[in-house]
Design a protein around this motif. Structure first.
Motif, PDB file in Angstrom:
ATOM      1  N   TYR A   4       2.563   7.633  -2.346  1.00 57.52           N
ATOM      2  CA  TYR A   4       1.227   7.752  -2.947  1.00 57.52           C
ATOM      3  C   TYR A   4       1.168   8.951  -3.888  1.00 57.52           C
ATOM      4  CZ  TYR A   4      -3.802   8.877  -3.100  1.00 57.52           C
ATOM      5  OH  TYR A   4      -5.081   9.182  -3.503  1.00 57.52           O
ATOM      6  N   GLU A   5       1.756  10.068  -3.436  1.00 59.45           N
ATOM      7  CA  GLU A   5       1.744  11.281  -4.246  1.00 59.45           C
ATOM      8  C   GLU A   5       2.960  12.137  -3.909  1.00 59.45           C
ATOM      9  OE1 GLU A   5      -1.686  13.679  -3.244  1.00 59.45           O
ATOM     10  OE2 GLU A   5      -0.896  14.159  -1.251  1.00 59.45           O
TER      11      GLU A   5
ATOM     12  N   GLU B  45       3.782  13.195 -16.053  1.00 61.10           N
ATOM     13  CA  GLU B  45       3.953  11.968 -16.842  1.00 61.10           C
ATOM     14  C   GLU B  45       4.951  11.026 -16.194  1.00 61.10           C
ATOM     15  OE1 GLU B  45       5.044  13.365 -20.708  1.00 61.10           O
ATOM     16  OE2 GLU B  45       3.007  14.054 -21.213  1.00 61.10           O
ATOM     17  N   TYR B  46       6.038  11.579 -15.661  1.00 59.26           N
ATOM     18  CA  TYR B  46       7.053  10.737 -15.032  1.00 59.26           C
ATOM     19  C   TYR B  46       6.509  10.109 -13.746  1.00 59.26           C
ATOM     20  CZ  TYR B  46      11.558   9.165 -13.253  1.00 59.26           C
ATOM     21  OH  TYR B  46      12.588   8.380 -12.783  1.00 59.26           O
ATOM     22  N   ALA B  47       5.811  10.897 -12.939  1.00 56.11           N
ATOM     23  CA  ALA B  47       5.223  10.364 -11.706  1.00 56.11           C
ATOM     24  C   ALA B  47       4.217   9.265 -12.028  1.00 56.11           C
ATOM     25  CB  ALA B  47       4.558  11.488 -10.912  1.00 56.11           C
ATOM     26  N   HIS B  48       3.366   9.506 -13.029  1.00 56.61           N
ATOM     27  CA  HIS B  48       2.355   8.512 -13.403  1.00 56.61           C
ATOM     28  C   HIS B  48       2.997   7.216 -13.892  1.00 56.61           C
ATOM     29  CE1 HIS B  48      -1.143  11.601 -14.049  1.00 56.61           C
ATOM     30  NE2 HIS B  48      -0.771  11.481 -12.784  1.00 56.61           N
ATOM     31  N   SER B  49       4.137   7.340 -14.546  1.00 50.82           N
ATOM     32  CA  SER B  49       4.808   6.125 -15.043  1.00 50.82           C
ATOM     33  C   SER B  49       5.308   5.253 -13.895  1.00 50.82           C
ATOM     34  CB  SER B  49       5.975   6.504 -15.963  1.00 50.82           C
ATOM     35  OG  SER B  49       7.065   7.065 -15.222  1.00 50.82           O
ATOM     36  N   HIS B  50       5.378   5.836 -12.690  1.00 51.42           N
ATOM     37  CA  HIS B  50       5.790   5.090 -11.501  1.00 51.42           C
ATOM     38  C   HIS B  50       4.611   4.849 -10.552  1.00 51.42           C
ATOM     39  CE1 HIS B  50       9.714   6.414 -12.971  1.00 51.42           C
ATOM     40  NE2 HIS B  50      10.242   5.448 -12.252  1.00 51.42           N
ATOM     41  N   GLY B  51       3.391   5.089 -11.046  1.00 52.03           N
ATOM     42  CA  GLY B  51       2.212   4.844 -10.239  1.00 52.03           C
ATOM     43  C   GLY B  51       2.007   5.849  -9.127  1.00 52.03           C
TER      44      GLY B  51
ATOM     45  N   MET C  49       0.831  -1.190   0.000  1.00 52.07           N
ATOM     46  CA  MET C  49       0.000   0.000   0.000  1.00 52.07           C
ATOM     47  C   MET C  49       0.874   1.253   0.000  1.00 52.07           C
ATOM     48  SD  MET C  49      -2.716   1.336   2.871  1.00 52.07           S
ATOM     49  CE  MET C  49      -1.402   1.977   3.926  1.00 52.07           C
ATOM     50  N   ARG C  50       0.511   2.226  -0.837  1.00 52.25           N
ATOM     51  CA  ARG C  50       1.232   3.500  -0.881  1.00 52.25           C
ATOM     52  C   ARG C  50       0.607   4.453   0.133  1.00 52.25           C
ATOM     53  NH1 ARG C  50       4.362   4.119  -5.626  1.00 52.25           N
ATOM     54  NH2 ARG C  50       4.131   2.399  -7.093  1.00 52.25           N
ATOM     55  N   TRP C  51       1.441   5.075   0.956  1.00 50.56           N
ATOM     56  CA  TRP C  51       0.892   5.845   2.074  1.00 50.56           C
ATOM     57  C   TRP C  51       1.606   7.166   2.342  1.00 50.56           C
ATOM     58  CZ3 TRP C  51       4.533   6.022   6.131  1.00 50.56           C
ATOM     59  CH2 TRP C  51       5.599   5.106   6.007  1.00 50.56           C
ATOM     60  N   LEU C  52       2.649   7.477   1.583  1.00 49.80           N
ATOM     61  CA  LEU C  52       3.400   8.707   1.800  1.00 49.80           C
ATOM     62  C   LEU C  52       3.006   9.799   0.803  1.00 49.80           C
ATOM     63  CD1 LEU C  52       7.042   7.480   2.499  1.00 49.80           C
ATOM     64  CD2 LEU C  52       5.452   8.514   4.135  1.00 49.80           C
ATOM     65  N   SER C  53       2.834  11.012   1.308  1.00 48.47           N
ATOM     66  CA  SER C  53       2.668  12.208   0.489  1.00 48.47           C
ATOM     67  C   SER C  53       3.933  13.036   0.695  1.00 48.47           C
ATOM     68  CB  SER C  53       1.428  12.986   0.938  1.00 48.47           C
ATOM     69  OG  SER C  53       1.330  14.227   0.262  1.00 48.47           O
ATOM     70  N   VAL C  54       4.692  13.265  -0.378  1.00 53.08           N
ATOM     71  CA  VAL C  54       6.062  13.757  -0.212  1.00 53.08           C
ATOM     72  C   VAL C  54       6.262  15.120  -0.865  1.00 53.08           C
ATOM     73  CG1 VAL C  54       8.499  13.248  -0.632  1.00 53.08           C
ATOM     74  CG2 VAL C  54       6.918  11.382  -0.122  1.00 53.08           C
TER      75      VAL C  54
ATOM     76  N   ILE D 260      13.551  11.526  -5.338  1.00 49.15           N
ATOM     77  CA  ILE D 260      12.515  11.272  -4.332  1.00 49.15           C
ATOM     78  C   ILE D 260      11.835   9.935  -4.590  1.00 49.15           C
ATOM     79  CG2 ILE D 260      10.234  12.043  -3.560  1.00 49.15           C
ATOM     80  CD1 ILE D 260      11.327  14.953  -3.969  1.00 49.15           C
ATOM     81  N   ILE D 261      11.513   9.669  -5.830  1.00 50.29           N
ATOM     82  CA  ILE D 261      10.842   8.404  -6.159  1.00 50.29           C
ATOM     83  C   ILE D 261      11.750   7.220  -5.866  1.00 50.29           C
ATOM     84  CG2 ILE D 261       9.944   7.022  -8.083  1.00 50.29           C
ATOM     85  CD1 ILE D 261       8.740   9.596  -9.216  1.00 50.29           C
ATOM     86  N   ARG D 262      13.043   7.369  -6.164  1.00 49.39           N
ATOM     87  CA  ARG D 262      13.982   6.281  -5.845  1.00 49.39           C
ATOM     88  C   ARG D 262      14.035   6.025  -4.342  1.00 49.39           C
ATOM     89  NH1 ARG D 262      17.165   8.368 -10.237  1.00 49.39           N
ATOM     90  NH2 ARG D 262      18.278   9.790  -8.818  1.00 49.39           N
ATOM     91  N   ALA D 263      14.005   7.097  -3.557  1.00 50.68           N
ATOM     92  CA  ALA D 263      14.114   6.957  -2.102  1.00 50.68           C
ATOM     93  C   ALA D 263      12.849   6.365  -1.485  1.00 50.68           C
ATOM     94  CB  ALA D 263      14.408   8.315  -1.463  1.00 50.68           C
ATOM     95  N   GLY D 264      11.716   6.478  -2.203  1.00 53.12           N
ATOM     96  CA  GLY D 264      10.436   6.080  -1.635  1.00 53.12           C
ATOM     97  C   GLY D 264      10.201   4.600  -1.502  1.00 53.12           C
TER      98      GLY D 264
END
Length: 348
Positions: free
Chosen positions: A27-28, A58-64, A1-6, A18-22
């Motif tokens: 979540y967003e 687009e990049y964020a969406h490509s990582h869900g 489950m995704r639960w962090l808003s960063v 940021i996405i790599r660290a997550g």
């Protein structure tokens, strides 16, 4: 489950780090919009263009991962209730909608209702600076159209109120985990109103100095227990909030360095941190250098806060804890070990 808003500073390289660290927990990400259209409650880091946002969406969406744009001025100067202002906000929201932004964060009730009616594809997050601190207020905002409510940080350690809000609404609830403001700060409303104008459309006030931030920092130096009674949530204690139905956990700090943000993301993703808790808090750098708050020494304190009635002048728990575990490092020499606060200062 995704639960962090960063928090996201707004440029592509930061987003990638940021996405790599997550580690799959994000979540967003959220970032500021155009200050020429509507301000935010944080200082700006420069201008992010529409094309920048489109690329990052687009990049964020490509990582869900979802993209949230923060438009949370606490004061709009009445502009939102003029025809020109309404037209400007409608135009900008159309732009954000067209480039695929998933949600916006707002503090103004009028904008909550307007966006809900006119932009059904954009989810609405009510900002923490709408100060939602009761079931009644949460219900009002849900009725206006909120899909998510970021709760007032002053109730982060008030579990009975959090539970009552959870029972009262069905929308998502979000808490800020690492904001370092003092509990029930007397400057908070005025400070956010100032920042809303300083980081919003022209004319912007030419500030002489940051009175509210400096005064708040001074209070914490004078009364170090305020560092402990603040509304932060330790990485290890996230589970206590999940147990009562909190959905999302927001990491504050979009004007901090990327390295600082990713350090926070890794700590909360891992749900543990060994070191100075102040290094994770979105507060002044001076406080991080001046004090050392050992996170491991706070283990179990959540059990006290869960049943605390928040009458600090009677309780004294955070004050006693500050004397026991808080370390003052301002007078260190290269060979001097850190010592508890009460060996350096008299805390009345």
């Amino acid at each position: 489950m995704r639960w962090l808003s960063v928090a996201h500073p707004g440029h592509m390289e930061a987003l990638k780090e940021i996405i790599r660290a997550g580690n799959g927990n994000i979540y967003e990400v959220y970032t500021g919009g155009s200050p020429d259209c509507i301000g935010t409650a944080r200082s700006g880091l420069g201008r992010t263009t529409t094309e920048d946002i489109r690329e990052q969406v687009e990049y964020a969406h490509s990582h869900g991962i979802r993209m949230n744009i923060v438009l949370n001025s606490s004061c709009l100067g009445g502009r939102h209730l003029t025809q020109d202002g309404h037209n400007l906000y409608r135009w900008y929201l159309n732009v954000l909608n067209d480039i695929g932004v998933d949600s916006v964060t707002v503090a103004e009730p009028f904008l909550v209702e307007m966006i809900a009616k006119e932009f059904p594809d954009i989810d609405i997050t009510v900002s923490c600076i709408a100060f939602v601190n009761s079931p009644q207020k949460a219900m009002y905002y849900e009725e206006l159209g909120a899909e998510t409510i970021a709760l007032d940080i002053n109730i982060n350690k008030n579990f009975p109120v959090l539970q009552n809000i959870r029972e009262a609404v069905s929308c998502k609830l979000k808490v800020l985990v690492n904001e370092g403001c003092i509990l029930d700060c007397p400057f908070r409303y005025a400070h956010f109103n100032l920042l809303s104008h300083a980081n919003g459309p022209e004319p912007r006030p030419p500030l002489k100095y940051e009175y509210y931030q400096q005064r708040c920092a001074t209070m914490r130096v004078k009364h170090p227990e305020l560092l402990i009674s603040s509304g932060w949530i330790r990485p290890e204690d996230v589970k206590e909030y999940e147990a009562i139905g909190i959905d999302l956990f927001k990491i504050s700090g979009r004007i901090q360095s990327v390295n600082w943000i990713t350090n926070c993301v890794r700590a909360y993703s891992a749900r543990e941190y060994h070191g100075n808790l102040l290094e994770l808090l979105d507060s002044t750098r001076e406080l991080r250098r001046l004090f050392y708050l050992p996170n491991d020494a706070l283990e179990g304190a959540i059990e006290k806060w869960k049943v605390c009635d928040k009458n600090c002048y009677k309780c004294g728990y955070c004050k006693r804890l500050s004397k026991e575990i808080l370390v003052y490092s301002g007078r260190r020499t290269p060979n001097e070990e850190l010592k508890p606060l009460n060996e350096y200062l008299v805390v009345e």
